[in-house]
Write a protein that holds these residues in place. Structure first.
Motif, PDB file in Angstrom:
ATOM      1  N   ARG A 103     -22.531 -16.891  17.746  1.00  0.00           N
ATOM      2  CA  ARG A 103     -21.270 -16.136  17.656  1.00  0.00           C
ATOM      3  C   ARG A 103     -20.146 -17.028  17.126  1.00  0.00           C
ATOM      4  N   ARG A 104     -20.099 -18.278  17.582  1.00  0.00           N
ATOM      5  CA  ARG A 104     -19.085 -19.213  17.063  1.00  0.00           C
ATOM      6  C   ARG A 104     -19.276 -19.435  15.557  1.00  0.00           C
ATOM      7  N   ARG A 105     -20.510 -19.593  15.160  1.00  0.00           N
ATOM      8  CA  ARG A 105     -20.780 -19.806  13.730  1.00  0.00           C
ATOM      9  C   ARG A 105     -20.465 -18.549  12.915  1.00  0.00           C
ATOM     10  N   GLN A 106     -20.770 -17.385  13.491  1.00  0.00           N
ATOM     11  CA  GLN A 106     -20.444 -16.132  12.809  1.00  0.00           C
ATOM     12  C   GLN A 106     -18.928 -16.021  12.617  1.00  0.00           C
ATOM     13  N   GLU A 107     -18.180 -16.415  13.624  1.00  0.00           N
ATOM     14  CA  GLU A 107     -16.720 -16.366  13.529  1.00  0.00           C
ATOM     15  C   GLU A 107     -16.233 -17.289  12.414  1.00  0.00           C
ATOM     16  N   ALA A 108     -16.832 -18.468  12.279  1.00  0.00           N
ATOM     17  CA  ALA A 108     -16.460 -19.385  11.201  1.00  0.00           C
ATOM     18  C   ALA A 108     -16.780 -18.769   9.834  1.00  0.00           C
ATOM     19  N   ILE A 109     -17.916 -18.108   9.744  1.00  0.00           N
ATOM     20  CA  ILE A 109     -18.297 -17.455   8.487  1.00  0.00           C
ATOM     21  C   ILE A 109     -17.317 -16.329   8.162  1.00  0.00           C
ATOM     22  N   ARG A 110     -16.978 -15.535   9.156  1.00  0.00           N
ATOM     23  CA  ARG A 110     -16.030 -14.437   8.933  1.00  0.00           C
ATOM     24  C   ARG A 110     -14.654 -14.973   8.517  1.00  0.00           C
ATOM     25  N   HIS A 111     -14.269 -16.082   9.103  1.00  0.00           N
ATOM     26  CA  HIS A 111     -12.989 -16.703   8.722  1.00  0.00           C
ATOM     27  C   HIS A 111     -13.030 -17.101   7.241  1.00  0.00           C
ATOM     28  N   LYS A 112     -14.142 -17.683   6.827  1.00  0.00           N
ATOM     29  CA  LYS A 112     -14.274 -18.098   5.425  1.00  0.00           C
ATOM     30  C   LYS A 112     -14.282 -16.882   4.498  1.00  0.00           C
ATOM     31  N   ILE A 113     -14.943 -15.798   4.908  1.00  0.00           N
ATOM     32  CA  ILE A 113     -14.930 -14.560   4.113  1.00  0.00           C
ATOM     33  C   ILE A 113     -13.499 -14.074   3.931  1.00  0.00           C
ATOM     34  N   ASP A 114     -12.741 -14.040   5.028  1.00  0.00           N
ATOM     35  CA  ASP A 114     -11.341 -13.607   4.941  1.00  0.00           C
ATOM     36  C   ASP A 114     -10.544 -14.520   4.024  1.00  0.00           C
ATOM     37  N   TYR A 115     -10.776 -15.815   4.124  1.00  0.00           N
ATOM     38  CA  TYR A 115     -10.082 -16.766   3.265  1.00  0.00           C
ATOM     39  C   TYR A 115     -10.362 -16.478   1.792  1.00  0.00           C
ATOM     40  N   TYR A 116     -11.670 -16.315   1.456  1.00  0.00           N
ATOM     41  CA  TYR A 116     -12.031 -16.056   0.062  1.00  0.00           C
ATOM     42  C   TYR A 116     -11.488 -14.719  -0.424  1.00  0.00           C
ATOM     43  N   ARG A 117     -11.479 -13.729   0.419  1.00  0.00           N
ATOM     44  CA  ARG A 117     -10.888 -12.435   0.031  1.00  0.00           C
ATOM     45  C   ARG A 117      -9.394 -12.607  -0.238  1.00  0.00           C
ATOM     46  N   GLY A 118      -8.735 -13.429   0.555  1.00  0.00           N
ATOM     47  CA  GLY A 118      -7.317 -13.700   0.328  1.00  0.00           C
ATOM     48  C   GLY A 118      -7.089 -14.399  -1.005  1.00  0.00           C
ATOM     49  N   VAL A 119      -7.952 -15.362  -1.332  1.00  0.00           N
ATOM     50  CA  VAL A 119      -7.855 -16.053  -2.624  1.00  0.00           C
ATOM     51  C   VAL A 119      -8.021 -15.056  -3.762  1.00  0.00           C
ATOM     52  N   LEU A 120      -9.038 -14.174  -3.647  1.00  0.00           N
ATOM     53  CA  LEU A 120      -9.242 -13.161  -4.693  1.00  0.00           C
ATOM     54  C   LEU A 120      -8.035 -12.242  -4.825  1.00  0.00           C
ATOM     55  N   ALA A 121      -7.489 -11.801  -3.719  1.00  0.00           N
ATOM     56  CA  ALA A 121      -6.330 -10.901  -3.748  1.00  0.00           C
ATOM     57  C   ALA A 121      -5.142 -11.606  -4.389  1.00  0.00           C
TER      58      ALA A 121
END
Length: 132
Positions: A103-121
């Motif tokens: 779950r901790r690792r999943q949270e880190a992955i989700r954080h990175k997904i959000d970061y990359y989506r922010g970069v794209l936006a």
């Protein structure tokens, strides 16, 4: 009369290959499998039930050596129930810790997904501003 299952039936039920089924037998995870008068392996309902538990424990990363120990306790009889409980409680605790780590690792992955989506936006809005 006892109902018997062929190796193919058991393998299909559990999504195993016949090689994996034989491996579990060789490793002592199943009791000595009976043979028909013609010499064909046949499984009893109790074998299938044990295989259900073996698969559950294996799918949750219990090592083969620990599985073998557990299977030996089962074959030894009901007087080993307290030891079986200990094995399962220990495995449950390890599984709980593993799930928490995942779950901790999943949270880190989700954080990175959000970061990359922010970069794209941000890149899209910069491109749109340049096009005006």
């Amino acid at each position: 009369m006892t109902d018997y299952y062929t190796p193919g039936e058991v393998a299909r039920r559990h999504g195993l290959s016949l090689d994996t089924l034989r491996y579990y037998e060789r490793e002592g995870l199943l009791a000595q499998v009976e043979r028909s008068p013609a010499g064909h392996r046949r499984y009893r309902a109790s074998d299938v039930e044990m295989l259900d538990l073996v698969r559950c424990l294996r799918d949750t990363d219990m090592p083969i050596a620990r599985l073998r120990e557990f299977a030996e306790l089962v074959r030894a009889g009901d007087h080993t129930i307290p030891q079986r409980i200990e094995v399962l409680v220990e495995h449950d605790a390890q599984l709980t810790a593993r799930i928490a780590e995942l779950r901790r690792r999943q949270e880190a992955i989700r954080h990175k997904i959000d970061y990359y989506r922010g970069v794209l936006a941000e890149n899209r809005s910069d491109t749109e501003e340049e096009g005006r």
